[in-house]
Scaffold this motif. Structure first.
Motif, PDB file in Angstrom:
ATOM      1  N   PHE A  76       0.878  -1.223  -0.193  1.00  0.00           N
ATOM      2  CA  PHE A  76      -0.194  -0.090  -0.092  1.00  0.00           C
ATOM      3  C   PHE A  76       0.866   1.228  -0.115  1.00  0.00           C
ATOM      4  N   ILE A  77       1.930   1.085   0.628  1.00  0.00           N
ATOM      5  CA  ILE A  77       2.921   2.246   0.788  1.00  0.00           C
ATOM      6  C   ILE A  77       3.508   2.675  -0.678  1.00  0.00           C
TER       7      ILE A  77
ATOM      8  N   SER B  96       2.072   8.421  -6.070  1.00  0.00           N
ATOM      9  CA  SER B  96       1.108   9.113  -6.126  1.00  0.00           C
ATOM     10  C   SER B  96       1.452  10.613  -6.650  1.00  0.00           C
ATOM     11  N   HIS B  97       0.184  11.354  -7.171  1.00  0.00           N
ATOM     12  CA  HIS B  97       0.565  12.536  -7.566  1.00  0.00           C
ATOM     13  C   HIS B  97       0.106  13.693  -6.412  1.00  0.00           C
ATOM     14  N   ASN B  98      -0.614  13.215  -5.711  1.00  0.00           N
ATOM     15  CA  ASN B  98      -1.290  13.838  -4.434  1.00  0.00           C
ATOM     16  C   ASN B  98       0.112  14.149  -3.561  1.00  0.00           C
ATOM     17  N   ASN B  99       0.245  15.514  -3.270  1.00  0.00           N
ATOM     18  CA  ASN B  99       1.420  16.076  -2.459  1.00  0.00           C
ATOM     19  C   ASN B  99       1.239  15.441  -1.083  1.00  0.00           C
ATOM     20  N   THR B 100       0.046  15.471  -0.475  1.00  0.00           N
ATOM     21  CA  THR B 100      -0.073  14.941   0.984  1.00  0.00           C
ATOM     22  C   THR B 100       0.210  13.601   1.030  1.00  0.00           C
ATOM     23  N   ILE B 101      -0.638  12.978   0.239  1.00  0.00           N
ATOM     24  CA  ILE B 101      -0.376  11.368   0.255  1.00  0.00           C
ATOM     25  C   ILE B 101       0.992  10.883   0.011  1.00  0.00           C
ATOM     26  N   LYS B 102       1.847  11.682  -1.049  1.00  0.00           N
ATOM     27  CA  LYS B 102       3.181  11.006  -1.442  1.00  0.00           C
ATOM     28  C   LYS B 102       3.951  11.502  -0.204  1.00  0.00           C
ATOM     29  N   SER B 103       3.887  12.475   0.475  1.00  0.00           N
ATOM     30  CA  SER B 103       4.936  13.029   1.388  1.00  0.00           C
ATOM     31  C   SER B 103       4.463  12.101   2.770  1.00  0.00           C
ATOM     32  N   HIS B 104       3.375  11.596   2.917  1.00  0.00           N
ATOM     33  CA  HIS B 104       3.386  10.709   4.119  1.00  0.00           C
ATOM     34  C   HIS B 104       3.823   9.317   3.489  1.00  0.00           C
ATOM     35  N   ALA B 105       3.452   8.953   2.249  1.00  0.00           N
ATOM     36  CA  ALA B 105       4.179   7.736   1.912  1.00  0.00           C
ATOM     37  C   ALA B 105       5.648   7.428   1.960  1.00  0.00           C
ATOM     38  N   ILE B 106       6.246   8.828   1.738  1.00  0.00           N
ATOM     39  CA  ILE B 106       7.943   8.839   1.936  1.00  0.00           C
ATOM     40  C   ILE B 106       8.142   8.767   3.329  1.00  0.00           C
ATOM     41  N   LYS B 107       7.402   9.471   4.203  1.00  0.00           N
ATOM     42  CA  LYS B 107       7.646   9.466   5.772  1.00  0.00           C
ATOM     43  C   LYS B 107       7.383   7.944   6.196  1.00  0.00           C
ATOM     44  N   ALA B 108       6.390   7.121   5.667  1.00  0.00           N
ATOM     45  CA  ALA B 108       6.258   5.802   5.851  1.00  0.00           C
ATOM     46  C   ALA B 108       7.472   4.872   5.819  1.00  0.00           C
ATOM     47  N   ALA B 109       7.978   5.072   4.420  1.00  0.00           N
ATOM     48  CA  ALA B 109       9.075   4.422   4.103  1.00  0.00           C
ATOM     49  C   ALA B 109      10.274   4.500   4.871  1.00  0.00           C
ATOM     50  N   GLY B 110      10.422   5.880   5.346  1.00  0.00           N
ATOM     51  CA  GLY B 110      11.651   6.021   6.381  1.00  0.00           C
ATOM     52  C   GLY B 110      11.408   5.453   7.747  1.00  0.00           C
TER      53      GLY B 110
ATOM     54  N   CYS C  13      12.256  10.017  -5.700  1.00  0.00           N
ATOM     55  CA  CYS C  13      11.786  11.356  -4.994  1.00  0.00           C
ATOM     56  C   CYS C  13      12.697  12.539  -4.937  1.00  0.00           C
ATOM     57  N   LEU C  14      14.070  12.214  -4.904  1.00  0.00           N
ATOM     58  CA  LEU C  14      15.083  13.336  -4.629  1.00  0.00           C
ATOM     59  C   LEU C  14      14.971  14.025  -5.928  1.00  0.00           C
ATOM     60  N   SER C  15      14.574  13.788  -6.871  1.00  0.00           N
ATOM     61  CA  SER C  15      14.617  14.819  -8.314  1.00  0.00           C
ATOM     62  C   SER C  15      13.575  15.771  -7.868  1.00  0.00           C
ATOM     63  N   GLU C  16      12.487  15.178  -7.135  1.00  0.00           N
ATOM     64  CA  GLU C  16      11.204  16.181  -7.126  1.00  0.00           C
ATOM     65  C   GLU C  16      11.425  17.258  -5.892  1.00  0.00           C
ATOM     66  N   LYS C  17      11.505  18.517  -6.165  1.00  0.00           N
ATOM     67  CA  LYS C  17      11.671  19.549  -5.130  1.00  0.00           C
ATOM     68  C   LYS C  17      10.927  19.477  -4.176  1.00  0.00           C
ATOM     69  N   GLU C  18       9.650  19.381  -4.402  1.00  0.00           N
ATOM     70  CA  GLU C  18       8.607  19.340  -3.138  1.00  0.00           C
ATOM     71  C   GLU C  18       8.831  17.969  -2.287  1.00  0.00           C
ATOM     72  N   TYR C  19       9.468  17.172  -2.635  1.00  0.00           N
ATOM     73  CA  TYR C  19       9.533  16.061  -1.909  1.00  0.00           C
ATOM     74  C   TYR C  19      11.164  15.639  -1.417  1.00  0.00           C
ATOM     75  N   ARG C  20      11.968  16.522  -1.815  1.00  0.00           N
ATOM     76  CA  ARG C  20      13.336  16.303  -1.499  1.00  0.00           C
ATOM     77  C   ARG C  20      13.807  16.356  -0.179  1.00  0.00           C
ATOM     78  N   LYS C  21      13.586  17.267   0.425  1.00  0.00           N
ATOM     79  CA  LYS C  21      13.703  17.186   1.818  1.00  0.00           C
ATOM     80  C   LYS C  21      13.301  15.803   2.527  1.00  0.00           C
ATOM     81  N   LYS C  22      11.879  15.664   2.622  1.00  0.00           N
ATOM     82  CA  LYS C  22      11.288  14.608   2.971  1.00  0.00           C
ATOM     83  C   LYS C  22      12.036  13.257   2.767  1.00  0.00           C
ATOM     84  N   ALA C  23      12.411  12.974   1.315  1.00  0.00           N
ATOM     85  CA  ALA C  23      13.012  11.861   0.870  1.00  0.00           C
ATOM     86  C   ALA C  23      14.799  11.684   1.698  1.00  0.00           C
ATOM     87  N   ILE C  24      15.303  12.982   1.600  1.00  0.00           N
ATOM     88  CA  ILE C  24      16.424  12.783   2.445  1.00  0.00           C
ATOM     89  C   ILE C  24      16.209  12.439   3.958  1.00  0.00           C
TER      90      ILE C  24
END
Length: 945
Positions: free
Chosen positions: A617-618, A624-638, A652-663
Motif C-alpha cells: 500500500f505504501i 502518487s501525484h497527490n502531495n499530501t499522500i506522497k509526502s506521508h508515503a515517503i515518511k512511512a518508508a523512512g 523522489c530526490l529529483s522532485e523539489k517538493e519531496y526532496r527534503k522529506k526523501a533525504i
C-alpha cells in the motif's frame, strides 16, 4: 625556434615580444643616460665643492623634490601621462644640452653645480617612475609577473653599458661631449614611448578607457592625503623610504671602510669599478633568468622579503667579522637584488591600486619619498659621524633596526595587497552584493517573542514555534497556551507540540476539546497528547477507536499503530491488523476519492504497525501525484526503513517538493545507507536526475563518519557527485560541529580535481582541432557531418564538466582557506570584466601556496587571456591522436562520457577502437555494458563485409 626560446627562458608569448623589447629599450636608454650624467655631474661637484657638501645636497634634493612634486601632480591631473612624459624628457634633454654648452665655455660655478646636482637626482626618480607607471598601464598583473623581470633587465644592462660608455667617451672627448650624447640618447626615448602608446591603444582599448577614467576622476586631494588614506600605499611609501635609508647607510659604510683599507686612489677606483661592475652583472643575471621564476613561485610579498633578509644576515655576519669582505657581500646583496628581484616585486605590489590614483601616488612615492629618505640619510650621517663622532661600524646596528621595521612593513603590506585585490574585484562585480551577510538574523528577545505569539501573523508564529521546539522557555508558557484558541488550526497543532516541554497534563482539558475539530493534523496532535497523558491506554482506545467521527477514528487508529510498535499485546487486543485491512479495502473499493488526509494517516499507521503484508500500500502511494499522500508515503518508508523502498526514495530526490522529506527518510536508514550510496556510485547506477542530491543524504548525518564518507565520494568518476559532495563538505565545515577536516586530504582532492580539469581542457582542445579539420576536408569513407556532431557532443559534455570541476575546486578551497576570499575570487574569475578576472587570478596566485599554486594557477590563466595562455599550456599535451584522447576519456570519466565515446566509435566505423569497446563490455553500468556490446557487434559486422 626563437619564439620558443624567449617563451621558455623569459616567459614572453606571442603578441608580447615586440612591445616588451620596446619597453626594455626604453628603460635601457633612460638608465644609460642616467649613468652618463650622474657620474659626470657628481665628479664635477666633488672636484669643485668636495665630499663634505654631499649631505647638504641630500637635504636640498628632499626639499626640491617636495616642491617639484606639487607642480608635477598638477600636470598629471590635467594632462595625459604621455604628454607629461614627453614634456619632461624634452625638458631634461634641453637641460643636458645647456650643461654641455656651459662645460664647453667653462661657465660652471657653485650654484650651477647645485642646480644640476639636484636636476640629475630628480631626473633619476622622475624618469624611472614614469617608465614604471607606463609599464603598469601596458601590462596587467598576470603579464607583469612574467615580464617585469625581462623588461627590468634593460635597466641593469643600461647601467652596465652607460658606465662603460661614459668611461670611453670622457677619456676620448671630455665631459661636454658625453653630456651632449646623453641628451641625444634621451630624445630617442620619445618615438619609443609614442610607439608603445600607439600599439597598446590600438590593440587594447581598455587602456583608452583607463586613461580617460584617470583624466576625468582623478582626485584634487594632495598626494600625501591619498597615500595616508590607503594602508596599501602607506606601507609602500614607508617601505620605499626605509629601503632608501638602508641603501644610503650601506653605501656610506662600504665606501668608508674601502677608503680606510685602500689608501691608493687609483687602487680604490679600480676596487670600486670592479665590484660595481660585478654587482651589475649579477643583477642582470638575476633579472634575466631568476626574477620571473622567483615571483611565480614565491609571490610578490615573499619576494620582497629577500632583500631585507639578505641585508640582515649580512649585518649579523659583519657584527661577528667586522671586515671589508663582509661589507662587499652586503653591498653586493643590495646592489644586485635591489635592481632586479626586489624592483620587479615592488612594481608588482602597486598593481592593484586603481589607475585613477596610481599615477599621482606612485609619482609622489618615487620622487618625494625617495628624496626625503635621501635627505634623512644625509641628516643622520651628519649627526652621527660629525656631531657624535661615532665609528662607522655603529651604522650596522642602525641598519639592522631599519631592516627589522622594513620586514614588519612587508608583512603588513601582504594583507593590504590582498585587500586591494578584494576591493577591486568587489567594486567591479559585487558592489551591491551583501549575500555574504544574509541569513544571519539576531536572536529573538522574550519581548519580541511575546509580541509575535500574540499577533495575527500565522507564518511568523509558526516560524517562532519551530525555533522554540528544542527549548523550554517558561516565561513564554502562558503565551503558547493562549495559542490553543488561535483561529489557525496549524498554529493550534504546533502549540500542542510545544506543550510537551512543560508540566505534565498542562491544559489537558483545552486540548481534549480540540479532538472534535475537523482537521486531521489537529485531531491527531490532540489525541496523541491526550494518550500521552492518559491513565489507561485501554480506556483511551475504547473511547476513540470506534468513534463515529471519521477524523477521530482515523487519528485513534494512527495512535494505536504507534503505541503497538512497542506493545504487541495492545495490537492484538484491538485487532490492529484487521482494522488496517478494513481501512485499505474500504479505500481501494471506494467509489469516490477518499480524503487525502485519511489515506496519509493510514500510511503512517501501516508503517508504525510493522505489518509487511500491507507495505504494498505504501509502495503504491509512493507513486502518487497527490502531495499530501506522497509526502506521508515517503515518511512511512523512512519509518519502516525497508530495502524495498530505497529505489523509490531515490526517485523522489529529483522532485523539489519531496526532496527534503526523501533525504530525511533515507537518513533514517542509518549510516548503512552511506555504504549503499558508495556501492551505487561505483557501479555508476545512480540516475542522472537523482545523483546530485545523494551527497545531501550523507551530509544530513552531520557526523565525522559522514565527513569521511563524503571524502570517499569525492573519488567518484562522476563530476556532479563530486561537486555535490564538495558542497556538502563545505556546509559541514561551516557549521563546525566538532568535525575534523584533513587539510592534507582536501589538498590532494583539489590536486586530483585539477588533473581532471586539465585532462578535460586537453581533450576538448584536441577534439576542437579535429572538428576544424572536418569542416575543411571531405573524407569519402566516413560520414563527416555525423562524426563531427559526435565529437561536438563530447566537447559539450567536457565544457559542462569543466564548469562543474571548477566549482568543485573552489568549494574545496573554501574549506581550507577563508571562504569569503574564495567566493570573491571565484566570482571575479567568471566575471565578464577582464580587469576583475585579472585581479581574481592574481589574488589567488598570492593566496595559494605550494602544489596548489603551481598546479592550479596555470590552468586558470586562460580566463584572462584565453587563446594565448591556453595554447601555451596545451602545447605540451600528451594527446597525440584521437585514439589516445578517447582512451583517456573512457579511463578517467563517468558513464555519460563513456556513452558519448561509444557513439563516436560506432559512427567512425574504425576497428582500431575495438580494444576500448571490449574493456567497456565488462563495465558495472548496465547502460554502458549494453552500448559497448552493440558497438562491438557493429564493428564486427563491418569487419565481415
Amino acid at each position: 625556434m626563437l619564439k620558443g626560446f624567449l617563451n621558455k627562458t623569459f616567459g614572453l608569448r606571442d603578441g608580447e615580444i615586440y612591445i616588451s623589447f620596446l619597453m626594455q629599450l626604453y628603460i635601457f636608454l633612460i638608465i644609460t643616460v642616467l649613468l652618463i650624467v650622474k657620474p659626470t655631474v657628481n665628479a664635477i661637484f666633488l672636484s669643485q665643492l668636495g665630499a663634505e657638501h654631499l649631505p647638504y645636497g641630500y637635504l636640498l634634493v628632499a626639499l626640491i623634490a617636495v616642491i617639484t612634486s606639487y607642480f608635477y601632480n598638477k600636470a598629471i591631473r590635467r594632462f595625459s601621462l604621455i604628454k607629461v612624459t614627453v614634456t619632461s624628457i624634452l625638458f631634461f634633454s634641453l637641460g643636458f644640452i645647456i650643461l654641455s654648452a656651459l662645460l664647453h665655455f667653462s661657465l660652471i660655478n657653485d650654484w650651477i653645480l647645485y642646480v644640476y646636482y639636484l636636476g640629475v637626482s630628480l631626473f633619476a626618480v622622475v624618469a624611472t617612475s614614469q617608465f614604471w607607471i607606463l609599464a603598469n598601464m601596458v601590462y596587467n598583473s598576470r603579464e607583469a609577473k612574467r615580464l617585469f623581470g625581462f623588461i627590468g633587465a634593460g635597466a641593469i644592462a643600461g647601467g652596465v653599458f652607460g658606465g662603460y660608455l661614459t668611461s670611453l667617451v670622457v677619456s676620448a672627448f671630455g665631459n661636454k661631449t658625453v653630456v651632449l650624447l646623453a641628451a641625444a640618447l634621451l630624445l630617442c626615448c620619445i618615438p619609443i614611448i609614442q610607439k608603445v602608446w600607439k600599439i597598446r591603444l590600438k590593440v587594447m582599448n581598455m587602456y583608452v578607457r583607463n586613461q580617460r577614467k584617470f583624466n576625468e576622476t582623478n582626485t584634487e586631494e594632495a598626494s600625501i592625503k591619498i597615500i595616508s588614506k590607503s594602508k596599501h600605499l602607506t606601507y609602500l611609501a614607508l617601505i620605499t623610504g626605509i629601503s632608501v635609508v638602508v641603501a644610503k647607510l650601506v653605501d656610506f659604510q662600504f665606501s668608508d671602510f674601502a677608503n680606510k683599507a685602500i689608501n691608493n686612489p687609483e687602487e680604490l677606483a679600480a676596487f670600486f669599478g670592479f665590484w660595481f661592475s660585478t654587482f651589475n652583472v649579477l643583477a642582470l643575471i638575476l633579472q634575466l633568468f631568476f626574477t620571473n621564476r622567483v615571483l611565480s613561485k614565491l609571490g610578490v610579498s615573499s619576494t620582497l622579503l629577500i632583500l631585507p633578509l639578505g641585508i640582515a644576515l649580512g649585518c649579523l655576519l659583519f657584527l661577528t667579522f667586522p671586515e671589508l669582505w663582509v661589507l662587499v657581500i652586503i653591498k653586493g646583496i643590495d646592489g644586485s637584488f635591489k635592481q632586479s628581484v626586489n624592483k620587479a616585486a615592488f612594481e608588482l605590489s602597486i598593481m592593484p591600486i586603481p589607475l585613477n590614483i596610481k599615477n599621482q601616488a606612485k609619482s609622489y612615492i618615487d620622487v618625494v619619498v625617495d628624496s626625503i629618505a635621501t635627505g634623512l640619510s644625509g641628516f643622520m650621517l651628519i649627526f652621527l659621524i660629525r656631531k657624535l663622532d661615532l665609528d662607522t661600524s655603529y651604522i650596522t646596528i642602525i641598519v639592522l633596526f631599519f631592516v627589522f621595521i622594513w620586514i614588519l612593513l612587508i608583512y603588513k603590506l601582504r594583507e593590504a595587497y590582498y585587500n586591494s585585490f578584494r576591493k577591486n574585484i568587489e567594486s567591479t562585480i559585487l558592489k551591491n552584493d551583501d549575500s555574504l551577510d544574509e541569513g544571519r538574523k539576531p536572536e529573538t528577545t522574550i519581548t519580541a517573542a511575546r509580541r509575535i505569539l500574540s499577533g495575527d501573523d500565522e507564518v511568523a508564529i509558526l516560524n517562532l514555534l519551530d525555533r522554540l521546539s528544542n527549548y523550554k522557555v517558561k516565561s513564554l508558557k502562558s503565551s503558547i497556551v493562549k495559542l490553543l484558541t488561535h483561529p489557525s488550526n496549524k498554529v493550534k497543532t504546533e502549540a500542542i507540540q510545544q506543550l510537551y516541554t512543560y508540566d505534565d497534563a498542562i491544559e489537558l482539558e483545552k486540548v481534549t476539546k480540540l479532538i472534535y475539530e475537523k482537521d486531521d493534523d489537529l485531531v491527531l496532535a490532540a489525541l496523541d497528547y491526550v494518550l500521552h497523558h492518559s491513565v489507561s491506554e485501554t480506556e483511551f482506545f475504547e473511547t476513540y477507536l470506534n468513534n463515529e467521527n471519521e477524523y477521530i477514528a482515523n487519528a485513534a487508529l494512527f495512535c494505536l499503530a504507534k503505541e503497538a510498535s512497542s506493545n504487541k499485546e495492545l495490537a492484538s487486543k484491538f485487532e490492529l491488523n484487521n482494522r488496517i485491512t478494513e481501512k485499505i479495502n474500504s479505500i481501494n473499493g471506494a467509489e469516490v476519492d477518499t480524503r487525502a488526509a485519511a489515506v496519509a494517516d493510514l500510511l503512517i499507521a501501516i508503517a508504525y504497525a510493522e505489518l509487511p503484508e500491507h507495505y504494498y500500500f505504501i509502495e503504491k502511494y509512493l507513486k502518487s501525484h497527490n502531495n499530501t499522500i506522497k509526502s506521508h508515503a515517503i515518511k512511512a518508508a523512512g519509518i519502516i526503513k525497508g530495502e524495498r523502498f530505497i529505489d523509490a526514495l531515490f526517485e523522489c530526490l529529483s522532485e523539489k517538493e519531496y526532496r527534503k522529506k526523501a533525504i530525511k527518510a533515507l537518513k533514517s536508514y542509518g549510516p548503512g545507507i552511506t555504504t549503499t550510496i558508495l556501492n551505487l556510485d561505483k557501479r555508476e547506477a545512480l540516475k542522472a536526475k537523482n545523483k546530485r542530491f545523494v551527497p545531501r543524504i550523507i551530509e544530513a548525518f552531520k557526523t565525522q563518519n559522514a565527513v569521511n564518507m563524503l571524502l570517499s565520494l569525492m573519488k567518484s568518476r562522476d563530476f556532479i557527485i563530486r561537486l555535490e559532495a564538495s558542497r556538502s563538505l563545505l556546509k559541514l565545515n561551516q557549521k563546525r560541529e566538532r568535525l575534523v577536516f584533513s587539510t592534507r586530504l582536501i589538498k590532494s582532492l583539489i590536486l586530483k580535481e585539477t588533473k581532471h580539469y586539465k585532462e578535460a581542457l586537453e581533450a576538448q582542445y584536441f577534439l576542437n582541432q579535429l572538428i576544424e579539420l572536418d569542416t575543411e576536408e571531405t573524407i569519402e569513407t566516413v560520414n563527416v557531418p555525423e562524426l563531427t556532431l559526435a565529437r561536438q557532443n563530447i566537447v559539450e559534455v567536457l565544457e559542462e564538466q569543466l564548469d562543474i570541476s571548477l566549482k568543485t575546486i573552489f568549494k574545496l578551497l573554501a574549506i581550507i582557506y577563508e571562504e569569503n576570499d574564495i567566493k570573491i575570487a571565484y566570482s571575479g574569475l567568471l566575471s565578464d570584466v577582464n580587469e576583475a578576472r585579472i585581479n581574481a587570478l592574481e589574488f589567488l596566485d598570492n593566496l595559494l601556496k605550494g602544489q596548489l599554486k603551481f598546479k592550479l594557477i596555470p590552468l586558470l590563466e586562460h580566463y584572462v587571456n584565453e587563446n594565448d595562455s591556453l595554447q601555451h599550456m596545451l602545447s605540451r599535451t600528451k594527446i597525440v591522436d584521437e585514439k589516445m584522447c578517447l582512451t583517456l576519456l573512457v579511463k578517467n570519466r563517468g558513464k555519460r562520457i563513456k556513452l558519448e565515446v561509444l557513439e563516436l566509435i560506432r559512427i567512425s566505423n574504425d576497428n582500431q577502437y575495438r580494444a576500448i569497446v571490449k574493456a567497456l563490455k565488462k563495465h558495472k553500468s548496465v547502460e554502458v555494458k549494453y552500448a559497448a556490446t552493440q558497438t562491438l557487434k557493429h564493428l564486427q559486422n563491418l569487419a565481415l563485409k
